[in-house]
Design a protein around this motif. Structure first.
Motif, short mmCIF file in Angstrom:
data_model
loop_
_atom_site.label_atom_id
_atom_site.label_comp_id
_atom_site.label_asym_id
_atom_site.label_seq_id
_atom_site.Cartn_x
_atom_site.Cartn_y
_atom_site.Cartn_z
N SER A 155 0.83 -1.20 0.00
CA SER A 155 0.00 0.00 0.00
C SER A 155 0.86 1.25 0.00
CB SER A 155 -0.93 0.00 1.23
OG SER A 155 -0.16 0.03 2.43
N TYR A 156 0.28 2.34 -0.46
CA TYR A 156 1.03 3.59 -0.50
C TYR A 156 0.08 4.77 -0.28
CZ TYR A 156 -0.79 4.33 -5.26
OH TYR A 156 -1.61 4.52 -6.34
N TYR A 157 0.68 5.89 0.09
CA TYR A 157 -0.07 7.12 0.31
C TYR A 157 0.73 8.27 -0.30
CZ TYR A 157 -2.47 10.98 2.71
OH TYR A 157 -3.17 12.12 2.98
N ILE A 158 0.05 9.17 -1.03
CA ILE A 158 0.72 10.30 -1.67
C ILE A 158 0.47 11.56 -0.86
CG2 ILE A 158 0.85 11.73 -3.74
CD1 ILE A 158 -0.03 9.30 -5.36
N LYS A 159 1.55 12.22 -0.49
CA LYS A 159 1.47 13.48 0.25
C LYS A 159 2.09 14.58 -0.61
CE LYS A 159 3.35 15.87 4.26
NZ LYS A 159 4.35 15.80 5.37
N SER A 160 1.35 15.62 -0.88
CA SER A 160 1.84 16.73 -1.69
C SER A 160 2.12 17.92 -0.79
CB SER A 160 0.83 17.12 -2.77
OG SER A 160 1.29 18.24 -3.49
N ASP A 161 3.37 18.39 -0.80
CA ASP A 161 3.76 19.56 -0.02
C ASP A 161 3.71 20.84 -0.84
OD1 ASP A 161 4.10 18.13 2.27
OD2 ASP A 161 6.25 17.86 2.04
N THR A 162 3.02 20.79 -1.96
CA THR A 162 2.84 21.98 -2.79
C THR A 162 1.38 22.07 -3.23
OG1 THR A 162 3.37 23.03 -4.92
CG2 THR A 162 3.67 20.66 -4.78
N ILE A 163 0.85 23.26 -3.24
CA ILE A 163 -0.54 23.44 -3.64
C ILE A 163 -0.73 23.23 -5.14
CG2 ILE A 163 -1.03 25.04 -1.76
CD1 ILE A 163 -0.75 27.34 -3.77
N TYR A 164 0.38 23.16 -5.87
CA TYR A 164 0.29 23.04 -7.33
C TYR A 164 0.21 21.59 -7.81
CZ TYR A 164 1.68 27.90 -6.95
OH TYR A 164 1.73 29.23 -6.63
N MET A 165 0.31 20.64 -6.88
CA MET A 165 0.14 19.23 -7.24
C MET A 165 -0.89 18.60 -6.33
SD MET A 165 0.90 16.45 -8.96
CE MET A 165 2.45 16.73 -9.81
N LYS A 189 13.69 13.93 -9.58
CA LYS A 189 13.02 15.18 -9.92
C LYS A 189 12.78 15.24 -11.42
CE LYS A 189 17.35 17.79 -10.28
NZ LYS A 189 18.13 18.95 -9.80
N VAL A 190 11.75 15.98 -11.80
CA VAL A 190 11.45 16.23 -13.20
C VAL A 190 11.18 17.73 -13.34
CG1 VAL A 190 10.48 13.93 -13.55
CG2 VAL A 190 8.96 15.83 -12.96
N SER A 191 11.22 18.20 -14.56
CA SER A 191 10.97 19.62 -14.82
C SER A 191 9.70 19.79 -15.64
CB SER A 191 12.15 20.25 -15.55
OG SER A 191 13.25 20.37 -14.70
N ALA A 192 8.84 20.66 -15.17
CA ALA A 192 7.60 20.96 -15.88
C ALA A 192 7.02 22.24 -15.30
CB ALA A 192 6.60 19.81 -15.75
N ALA A 193 6.21 22.93 -16.08
CA ALA A 193 5.64 24.18 -15.63
C ALA A 193 4.36 23.97 -14.84
CB ALA A 193 5.37 25.11 -16.81
N VAL A 194 3.61 22.91 -15.15
CA VAL A 194 2.32 22.71 -14.52
C VAL A 194 2.14 21.25 -14.13
CG1 VAL A 194 1.17 24.63 -15.69
CG2 VAL A 194 1.26 22.41 -16.80
N GLU A 195 1.11 21.04 -13.29
CA GLU A 195 0.80 19.72 -12.74
C GLU A 195 0.55 18.68 -13.83
OE1 GLU A 195 -2.36 18.58 -9.37
OE2 GLU A 195 -3.26 19.26 -11.26
#
Length: 452
Positions: free
Chosen positions: A64-74, A135-141
């Motif tokens: 099992s896994y859980y995703i935690k986003s520390d940015t409001i953009y994702m 890490k990856v590079s992108a402008a948006v989610e």
């Protein structure tokens, strides 16, 4: 006497009975497990992942896994959908759960301030073991999520095999799911900028297909650019003195034996005969490209081997449908056009300092040289050059830039001095518009490379 012996015998018998009872009580626990039965600790199904030795062991067994986003953009749901939509996750039986503390693995997403680098970190919660990061590079989610999902799947795939029934399509796991990297051509190049993305001179792989241009250095970095977003590409060469040359040869010979000393005496004659005593130079080849992403212009530059420059440019031309230009050749043609237009160019007069790109135009009179670079069906663009007006030839360039060009269908009859409109932002004054009897220039923040 006989009675005493009987009492003593009964005492010994009682002591023996007591010892037997104590011994039996102490051994009672092991006897609770029947023959052929296993304790919970020895059952393979119950082995704790926390006791496994390596991250690979944990990757092979977590559920099992859980995703935690520390940015409001994702949004976590966006990445979760990308992971579950990839066939590997259901095949592995990996399940997202809503309780973060109950999940085997925690996947954390961060986006450092003022960057476009999305970082992931995958941790096994019971022990805090780091299972993967990148890490990856992108402008948006919407462009970051597929790249992050691909990178996470690749990391798990390195340790965890897939069921025999799983039919895996061979695709580049670093590229988005809808790319066609199997048809891509790749080159090993040196990254030249911008340095906010990668350190200068980082060795990277640049792959070009019909749909995507992909850049990656290792499992920790990946950038995918839609070919449809590319606006222009160009190349240039740079000649510089080599860091090594005949001086090394000279140093090696000066401290040898007699034969070396004799060679040292005749070496200058031999080297001079072949012209090798002249400073040794080397030529570096650079390829640049610009693309639109989320309404902003992005640009990258690479140092490419001389044998690869031609093939890389040809592939970029084929994929993008835009002919890459040699900047030296463009510069030569540009200078010829400037020389032809200089004397007939209109004069503009500035009353106060104006910022143009990286330069400042100080109050004074300037020749305004405009070179159209628009193609049919595209926005009319032009290169704009400002030369100090008191020079007989265009040998003192004060500033250059790019502007949208609108040619007047009918030139104004009364020739008047060009009119200038300005804009000011945060105390910086720039051009907004310049009008002459022949054309109108509207200044926008467009890289010079796009004015082709």
């Amino acid at each position: 006497m006989r009675k005493q012996k009987q009492i003593r015998s009964l005492g010994l018998l009682g002591l023996l009975v007591w010892l037997i009872h104590v011994t039996s009580s102490a051994g009672a626990a092991p006897q609770q497990t029947g023959v052929g039965e296993k304790t919970p600790a020895s059952s393979p199904e119950k082995l704790s992942l926390a006791k496994m030795a390596t991250p690979e062991d944990i990757l092979r067994g977590f559920k099992s896994y859980y995703i935690k986003s520390d940015t409001i953009y994702m949004h976590p749901e966006t990445l979760q959908k990308e992971l579950q939509d990839r066939k590997q996750f259901p095949a592995w039986g990996l399940t997202p759960i809503e309780d973060s503390k109950a999940a085997d693995v925690l996947i954390t997403i961060t986006l450092p301030f003022l960057t476009w680098e999305w970082n992931y970190r995958m941790v096994y919660q019971p022990t805090g073991t780091v299972l993967g990061a990148g890490k990856v590079s992108a402008a948006v989610e919407k462009t970051a999520a597929p790249q992050l999902a691909a990178m996470i799947v690749k990391r798990i795939r390195e340790a965890r095999s897939l069921p025999a029934s799983f039919q895996e399509v061979l695709v580049d796991p670093q590229a988005p799911a809808n790319s066609s990297p199997e048809k891509a051509r790749s080159w090993r190049v040196r990254y030249s900028g911008p340095t906010t993305l990668l350190p200068k001179d980082t060795l990277v792989t640049l792959a070009v297909s019909r749909e995507w241009i992909t850049l990656r250095d290792s499992r920790t970095f990946s950038l995918s650019i839609p070919v449809a977003s590319v606006r222009t590409a160009d190349s240039r060469t740079e000649v510089r003195k080599a860091t090594k040359g005949w001086e090394d040869f000279w140093d090696r010979q000066c401290c040898g034996d007699n034969d070396g000393a004799q060679l040292l005496l005749i070496a200058p004659v031999i080297l001079a005969g072949y012209g090798i005593l002249a400073p040794i130079k080397t030529t570096d080849h650079f390829v640049s490209m610009y693309w639109m992403e989320n309404g902003s212009m992005r640009g990258l530059e690479f140092r490419v081997g001389s044998e690869d420059t031609k093939s890389l440019l040809a592939e970029l031309n084929r994929a993008t449908g835009r002919n890459a230009e040699d900047l030296q050749e463009v510069s030569s043609k540009r200078q010829k056009l400037i020389d032809e237009q200089y004397k007939a160019s209109p004069i503009v007069e500035l009353k106060s300092p104006v910022t143009l790109g990286w330069n400042t135009l100080w109050p004074g009179r300037y020749h305004l040289v405009v070179i159209p670079r628009s193609a049919p069906g595209e926005i009319g663009l032009a290169e704009v050059y400002f030369y100090v007006s008191n020079k007989p030839t265009p040998d003192f360039l004060s500033g250059d830039g790019v502007a949208e060009l609108e040619r007047r269908e009918t030139p104004l009859e009364a020739k008047t001095s060009p009119s200038i409109s300005y804009r000011e932002q945060n105390g910086i004054v720039t051009f907004s518009q310049i009008e002459t009897d022949q054309f109108i220039l509207r200044f926008t923040p467009i890289p010079l490379g796009l004015a082709k």
